[in-house]
Design a protein around this motif. Structure first.
Motif, PDB file in Angstrom:
ATOM      1  N   GLU A 177       0.819  -1.208   0.000  1.00  0.00           N
ATOM      2  CA  GLU A 177       0.000   0.000   0.000  1.00  0.00           C
ATOM      3  C   GLU A 177       0.854   1.260   0.000  1.00  0.00           C
ATOM      4  N   THR A 178       2.015   1.200   0.631  1.00  0.00           N
ATOM      5  CA  THR A 178       2.923   2.352   0.665  1.00  0.00           C
ATOM      6  C   THR A 178       3.284   2.790  -0.750  1.00  0.00           C
ATOM      7  N   PHE A 179       3.571   1.834  -1.629  1.00  0.00           N
ATOM      8  CA  PHE A 179       3.906   2.141  -3.025  1.00  0.00           C
ATOM      9  C   PHE A 179       2.660   2.372  -3.874  1.00  0.00           C
ATOM     10  N   ASP A 180       1.675   1.496  -3.722  1.00  0.00           N
ATOM     11  CA  ASP A 180       0.513   1.537  -4.607  1.00  0.00           C
ATOM     12  C   ASP A 180      -0.290   2.823  -4.463  1.00  0.00           C
ATOM     13  N   ARG A 181      -0.451   3.284  -3.240  1.00  0.00           N
ATOM     14  CA  ARG A 181      -1.248   4.496  -3.043  1.00  0.00           C
ATOM     15  C   ARG A 181      -0.527   5.732  -3.568  1.00  0.00           C
ATOM     16  N   ALA A 182       0.808   5.703  -3.529  1.00  0.00           N
ATOM     17  CA  ALA A 182       1.571   6.793  -4.144  1.00  0.00           C
ATOM     18  C   ALA A 182       1.402   6.753  -5.662  1.00  0.00           C
ATOM     19  N   SER A 183       1.419   5.554  -6.224  1.00  0.00           N
ATOM     20  CA  SER A 183       1.274   5.394  -7.676  1.00  0.00           C
ATOM     21  C   SER A 183      -0.069   5.926  -8.161  1.00  0.00           C
ATOM     22  N   LYS A 184      -1.127   5.694  -7.410  1.00  0.00           N
ATOM     23  CA  LYS A 184      -2.451   6.165  -7.801  1.00  0.00           C
ATOM     24  C   LYS A 184      -2.490   7.693  -7.884  1.00  0.00           C
ATOM     25  N   ILE A 185      -1.823   8.353  -6.961  1.00  0.00           N
ATOM     26  CA  ILE A 185      -1.783   9.817  -6.971  1.00  0.00           C
ATOM     27  C   ILE A 185      -0.925  10.306  -8.131  1.00  0.00           C
ATOM     28  N   GLU A 235      -2.287  14.785  -0.431  1.00  0.00           N
ATOM     29  CA  GLU A 235      -3.064  13.678  -0.995  1.00  0.00           C
ATOM     30  C   GLU A 235      -2.578  12.329  -0.446  1.00  0.00           C
ATOM     31  N   TYR A 236      -1.263  12.216  -0.293  1.00  0.00           N
ATOM     32  CA  TYR A 236      -0.695  10.965   0.211  1.00  0.00           C
ATOM     33  C   TYR A 236      -1.089  10.739   1.668  1.00  0.00           C
ATOM     34  N   ASN A 237      -1.170  11.815   2.421  1.00  0.00           N
ATOM     35  CA  ASN A 237      -1.574  11.683   3.820  1.00  0.00           C
ATOM     36  C   ASN A 237      -3.013  11.196   3.932  1.00  0.00           C
ATOM     37  N   LYS A 238      -3.869  11.617   2.999  1.00  0.00           N
ATOM     38  CA  LYS A 238      -5.248  11.122   2.997  1.00  0.00           C
ATOM     39  C   LYS A 238      -5.272   9.615   2.776  1.00  0.00           C
ATOM     40  N   ALA A 239      -4.286   9.130   2.006  1.00  0.00           N
ATOM     41  CA  ALA A 239      -4.254   7.714   1.648  1.00  0.00           C
ATOM     42  C   ALA A 239      -3.560   6.843   2.687  1.00  0.00           C
ATOM     43  N   VAL A 240      -2.469   7.353   3.294  1.00  0.00           N
ATOM     44  CA  VAL A 240      -1.674   6.506   4.198  1.00  0.00           C
ATOM     45  C   VAL A 240      -1.457   7.124   5.571  1.00  0.00           C
ATOM     46  N   GLY A 241      -2.071   8.269   5.835  1.00  0.00           N
ATOM     47  CA  GLY A 241      -1.866   8.928   7.125  1.00  0.00           C
ATOM     48  C   GLY A 241      -2.218   8.041   8.300  1.00  0.00           C
ATOM     49  N   GLY A 242      -3.283   7.248   8.153  1.00  0.00           N
ATOM     50  CA  GLY A 242      -3.666   6.337   9.228  1.00  0.00           C
ATOM     51  C   GLY A 242      -2.614   5.292   9.494  1.00  0.00           C
ATOM     52  N   GLY A 276      23.079  22.672   2.837  1.00  0.00           N
ATOM     53  CA  GLY A 276      23.969  23.078   1.755  1.00  0.00           C
ATOM     54  C   GLY A 276      23.748  22.333   0.452  1.00  0.00           C
ATOM     55  N   LYS A 277      22.665  21.519   0.374  1.00  0.00           N
ATOM     56  CA  LYS A 277      22.411  20.750  -0.838  1.00  0.00           C
ATOM     57  C   LYS A 277      20.988  21.005  -1.345  1.00  0.00           C
ATOM     58  N   THR A 278      20.849  21.051  -2.650  1.00  0.00           N
ATOM     59  CA  THR A 278      19.538  21.199  -3.271  1.00  0.00           C
ATOM     60  C   THR A 278      19.084  19.831  -3.779  1.00  0.00           C
ATOM     61  N   SER A 279      17.887  19.429  -3.410  1.00  0.00           N
ATOM     62  CA  SER A 279      17.391  18.120  -3.816  1.00  0.00           C
ATOM     63  C   SER A 279      15.905  18.191  -4.149  1.00  0.00           C
ATOM     64  N   ARG A 280      15.460  17.257  -4.982  1.00  0.00           N
ATOM     65  CA  ARG A 280      14.056  17.183  -5.340  1.00  0.00           C
ATOM     66  C   ARG A 280      13.307  16.369  -4.290  1.00  0.00           C
ATOM     67  N   ARG A 281      12.136  16.819  -3.946  1.00  0.00           N
ATOM     68  CA  ARG A 281      11.304  16.084  -3.001  1.00  0.00           C
ATOM     69  C   ARG A 281       9.849  16.218  -3.425  1.00  0.00           C
ATOM     70  N   TYR A 282       9.003  15.406  -2.805  1.00  0.00           N
ATOM     71  CA  TYR A 282       7.579  15.490  -3.089  1.00  0.00           C
ATOM     72  C   TYR A 282       7.022  16.807  -2.544  1.00  0.00           C
ATOM     73  N   SER A 283       6.107  17.401  -3.265  1.00  0.00           N
ATOM     74  CA  SER A 283       5.541  18.695  -2.900  1.00  0.00           C
ATOM     75  C   SER A 283       4.538  18.566  -1.757  1.00  0.00           C
ATOM     76  N   ASP A 284       4.175  19.706  -1.196  1.00  0.00           N
ATOM     77  CA  ASP A 284       3.165  19.720  -0.141  1.00  0.00           C
ATOM     78  C   ASP A 284       1.814  19.266  -0.696  1.00  0.00           C
ATOM     79  N   ALA A 285       1.566  19.575  -1.960  1.00  0.00           N
ATOM     80  CA  ALA A 285       0.306  19.154  -2.580  1.00  0.00           C
ATOM     81  C   ALA A 285       0.226  17.632  -2.667  1.00  0.00           C
ATOM     82  N   PHE A 286       1.344  17.006  -3.049  1.00  0.00           N
ATOM     83  CA  PHE A 286       1.367  15.545  -3.107  1.00  0.00           C
ATOM     84  C   PHE A 286       1.276  14.972  -1.697  1.00  0.00           C
ATOM     85  N   ALA A 287       1.996  15.582  -0.752  1.00  0.00           N
ATOM     86  CA  ALA A 287       1.977  15.107   0.634  1.00  0.00           C
ATOM     87  C   ALA A 287       0.560  15.133   1.202  1.00  0.00           C
TER      88      ALA A 287
END
Length: 244
Positions: A121-129, A159-166, A146-157
């Protein structure tokens, strides 16, 4: 030794050693209690809490621990850091009381098995979004240490929290109970040494008692985070130095 004999050292190094590391640290803590070694009691208590809590994270049970093999790199930080930091006030953090653990290794394997059960579910629910959210909305860039990196946005977070927050809440709630239970087990296995005798001063101050009472009351009401009582929410005090 038995694990190395059964699986070989190379296999363990490749796939993970946390159950046996936990047992090693737990035994070290037991010996520290037995020797009344306050420095190592603190040291091994901290190490034990780290490794035990790690076992509650589903992504720690796979070689695809950050989604790097499924084009979902950053999933580990999203699950373990972004969601709790942003939504912890919505979580129910009142855990169960500590209990003596008769079979610590078996208990840890049980934790890992349960964590692995959440992995799909950790992977699948992310894939659906990901299928309905464009990449320019899904990701952002952050600058940290001191490093710049790509991460998931607050908007994705969000939606993901709705799916796996519990799920995150459930694992976060269970970890402290297992940590404290293994602390208790190590102490009992060492003969239940008088911890008050190891304290200097021997008794907590009035202020310390009041602080503990406040924290326990907040824990029971599930308001530790809302009341800004978690250690992670405390601002580090500046160390004053004298002019030379």
């Amino acid at each position: 030794v038995s694990a190395v004999t059964k699986f070989t050292a190379d296999t363990l190094k490749k796939y993970g050693t946390v159950p046996w590391v936990i047992m090693e640290v737990k035994n070290n803590l037991t010996e520290a209690f037995r020797q009344r070694d306050t420095l190592n009691i603190v040291k091994y208590s901290a190490e034990l809490s780290h490794y035990v809590a790690d076992a509650f994270v589903p992504l720690h049970t796979t070689i695809n621990y950050d989604g790097q093999l499924t084009d979902q790199k950053g999933l580990h930080g999203l699950w373990e850091s972004q969601l709790p930091e942003k939504y912890i006030n919505d979580y129910k953090l009142d855990g169960e009381p500590a209990k003596y653990v008769k079979d610590p290794l078996g208990a840890i394997w049980g934790v890992l098995a349960q964590s692995y059960g959440f992995l799909g579910e950790t992977f699948d629910r992310a894939s659906k979004i990901e299928k309905v959210m464009k990449p320019d909305v899904r990701f952002t860039f952050s600058h940290k240490y001191g490093k710049t990196s790509r991460r998931y946005s607050d908007a994705f977070a969000a939606e993901y929290n709705k799916a796996v927050g519990g799920m995150v809440d459930y694992r976060l709630k269970g970890a402290p109970t297992m940590v404290s239970s293994l602390w208790l087990t190590a102490w009992q296995d060492a003969g239940k040494p008088d911890l008050n005798a190891l304290m200097h001063p021997g008794k907590p101050s009035k202020e310390e008692k009041e602080k503990l009472g406040t924290e326990l009351a907040a824990w029971k009401k599930n308001t530790l985070s809302q009341d800004q009582l978690l250690l992670a929410q405390q601002k580090a005090k500046k160390v004053e130095t004298t002019d030379e």
